[in-house]
Design a protein around this motif. Structure first.
Motif, short mmCIF file in Angstrom:
data_model
loop_
_atom_site.label_atom_id
_atom_site.label_comp_id
_atom_site.label_asym_id
_atom_site.label_seq_id
_atom_site.Cartn_x
_atom_site.Cartn_y
_atom_site.Cartn_z
N ASP A 1 0.83 -1.21 0.00
CA ASP A 1 0.00 0.00 0.00
C ASP A 1 0.86 1.25 0.00
O ASP A 1 0.62 2.20 -0.75
N ASP A 2 1.88 1.27 0.87
CA ASP A 2 2.76 2.43 0.95
C ASP A 2 3.52 2.64 -0.35
O ASP A 2 3.69 3.76 -0.81
N TYR A 3 3.97 1.54 -0.97
CA TYR A 3 4.67 1.65 -2.25
C TYR A 3 3.74 2.19 -3.33
O TYR A 3 4.12 3.05 -4.12
N ASP A 4 2.50 1.71 -3.35
CA ASP A 4 1.53 2.17 -4.34
C ASP A 4 1.28 3.67 -4.18
O ASP A 4 1.23 4.42 -5.15
N THR A 5 1.13 4.12 -2.94
CA THR A 5 0.94 5.55 -2.67
C THR A 5 2.14 6.35 -3.15
O THR A 5 2.00 7.39 -3.79
N HIS A 6 3.35 5.84 -2.87
CA HIS A 6 4.58 6.52 -3.31
C HIS A 6 4.66 6.57 -4.83
O HIS A 6 4.97 7.60 -5.40
N ARG A 7 4.35 5.47 -5.49
CA ARG A 7 4.43 5.38 -6.94
C ARG A 7 3.44 6.35 -7.61
O ARG A 7 3.75 6.98 -8.60
N GLN A 8 2.24 6.49 -7.04
CA GLN A 8 1.24 7.38 -7.61
C GLN A 8 1.64 8.84 -7.46
O GLN A 8 1.28 9.67 -8.28
N SER A 9 2.39 9.17 -6.40
CA SER A 9 2.75 10.57 -6.18
C SER A 9 4.07 10.93 -6.85
O SER A 9 4.47 12.09 -6.84
N ARG A 10 4.77 9.97 -7.46
CA ARG A 10 6.03 10.24 -8.14
C ARG A 10 5.81 11.20 -9.29
O ARG A 10 4.84 11.08 -10.03
N GLY A 11 6.70 12.14 -9.46
CA GLY A 11 6.60 13.07 -10.57
C GLY A 11 5.70 14.26 -10.29
O GLY A 11 5.65 15.19 -11.07
N GLN A 12 4.98 14.23 -9.20
CA GLN A 12 4.12 15.36 -8.86
C GLN A 12 4.90 16.27 -7.92
O GLN A 12 5.38 15.83 -6.88
N VAL A 13 5.02 17.52 -8.30
CA VAL A 13 5.70 18.47 -7.44
C VAL A 13 4.64 19.23 -6.67
O VAL A 13 3.81 19.92 -7.25
N SER A 14 4.65 19.05 -5.37
CA SER A 14 3.64 19.71 -4.55
C SER A 14 4.22 20.00 -3.18
O SER A 14 4.96 19.19 -2.63
N SER A 15 3.89 21.15 -2.65
CA SER A 15 4.36 21.48 -1.31
C SER A 15 3.42 20.91 -0.26
O SER A 15 3.72 20.94 0.92
N VAL A 16 2.27 20.39 -0.69
CA VAL A 16 1.29 19.84 0.23
C VAL A 16 1.46 18.33 0.30
O VAL A 16 1.44 17.65 -0.72
N ARG A 17 1.66 17.82 1.49
CA ARG A 17 1.76 16.37 1.67
C ARG A 17 0.36 15.79 1.66
O ARG A 17 -0.60 16.45 1.99
N SER A 18 0.27 14.54 1.28
CA SER A 18 -1.03 13.88 1.32
C SER A 18 -0.88 12.49 1.91
O SER A 18 0.20 11.92 1.93
N PHE A 19 -1.99 11.98 2.39
CA PHE A 19 -2.00 10.63 2.96
C PHE A 19 -3.38 10.04 2.77
O PHE A 19 -4.34 10.74 2.45
N ALA A 20 -3.48 8.74 2.92
CA ALA A 20 -4.75 8.04 2.79
C ALA A 20 -5.07 7.38 4.12
O ALA A 20 -4.41 6.42 4.50
N PRO A 21 -6.05 7.90 4.85
CA PRO A 21 -6.40 7.28 6.13
C PRO A 21 -6.93 5.86 5.93
O PRO A 21 -7.51 5.55 4.89
N ARG A 22 -6.72 5.03 6.90
CA ARG A 22 -7.16 3.64 6.82
C ARG A 22 -8.63 3.54 7.24
O ARG A 22 -9.05 4.16 8.20
N PHE A 23 -9.38 2.73 6.49
CA PHE A 23 -10.80 2.54 6.74
C PHE A 23 -11.12 1.06 6.83
O PHE A 23 -10.53 0.24 6.12
N ASP A 24 -12.07 0.73 7.69
CA ASP A 24 -12.70 -0.58 7.69
C ASP A 24 -14.02 -0.39 6.95
O ASP A 24 -14.77 0.54 7.26
N VAL A 25 -14.28 -1.22 5.97
CA VAL A 25 -15.53 -1.13 5.21
C VAL A 25 -16.23 -2.47 5.35
O VAL A 25 -15.66 -3.51 5.06
N ARG A 26 -17.46 -2.42 5.82
CA ARG A 26 -18.23 -3.65 5.98
C ARG A 26 -19.63 -3.45 5.43
O ARG A 26 -20.11 -2.33 5.32
N GLU A 27 -20.25 -4.55 5.09
CA GLU A 27 -21.59 -4.51 4.51
C GLU A 27 -22.54 -5.29 5.40
O GLU A 27 -22.24 -6.39 5.84
N SER A 28 -23.67 -4.70 5.68
CA SER A 28 -24.74 -5.41 6.38
C SER A 28 -25.85 -5.64 5.37
O SER A 28 -25.74 -5.26 4.20
N GLU A 29 -26.94 -6.19 5.83
CA GLU A 29 -28.06 -6.46 4.94
C GLU A 29 -28.67 -5.18 4.38
O GLU A 29 -29.15 -5.14 3.26
#
Length: 165
Positions: free
Chosen positions: A21-49
């Motif tokens: 996951d961390d590598y994928d995030t790093h790979r997607q942000s490669r080549g983008q020059v930005s002074s703003v850092r970004s992150f992806a918070p972790r989520f639990d996703v579940r389905e009920s009826e």
């Protein structure tokens, strides 16, 4: 095929999936020059009826800094921003002591981090739901750093026959 990525709940593979996951995030942000850092918070996703349940970790982020919206009938986007805040008594004492003596230079006030592991900057998570949902009845709450969003499923589409009069 599931529309949500699934991860083992424990065992030997959890660190490997987190590394990928961390590598994928790093790979997607490669080549983008930005002074703003970004992150992806972790989520639990579940389905009920009757609904989809999202529980995400957003420690220290206030409700006003979180936006939840549907970009299309089945795509939920959760985004926002956070900045570092420090409330250590030592920093207050240091600044008071410097005020009594000579003025500190700009470099002296800039902190030197030994480790910086807290997530800061902008965050954005997008979830594509596998079935129709009722956008009007979505409920969200933020308690103790956990964002909980409940997205009710819409009633199943029923075929309606039209009679010619």
């Amino acid at each position: 095929m599931s529309l949500f990525r699934t991860f083992p709940t424990g065992g030997d593979f959890a660190p490997l999936f987190r590394l990928l996951d961390d590598y994928d995030t790093h790979r997607q942000s490669r080549g983008q020059v930005s002074s703003v850092r970004s992150f992806a918070p972790r989520f639990d996703v579940r389905e009920s009826e009757t609904a989809y349940h999202f529980d995400g970790e957003l420690p220290g982020i206030s409700q006003k800094d979180i936006d939840i919206e549907f970009t299309d009938p089945q795509t939920l986007v959760i985004k926002g921003r956070t900045e570092r805040e420090y409330h250590s008594p030592e920093a207050d004492e240091t600044s008071e002591a410097q005020g009594e003596g000579q003025a500190a230079t700009k470099d002296e006030n800039k902190p030197h981090f030994w480790v910086s592991e807290r997530s800061v900057g902008e965050f954005n998570r997008t979830f594509t739901l596998p079935s129709r949902v009722d956008q009007e009845k979505v409920k969200a709450s933020l308690q103790n750093g956990i964002l909980s969003v409940v997205v009710p499923k819409a009633d199943a589409y029923t075929r309606k026959k039209i009679t010619i009069e």
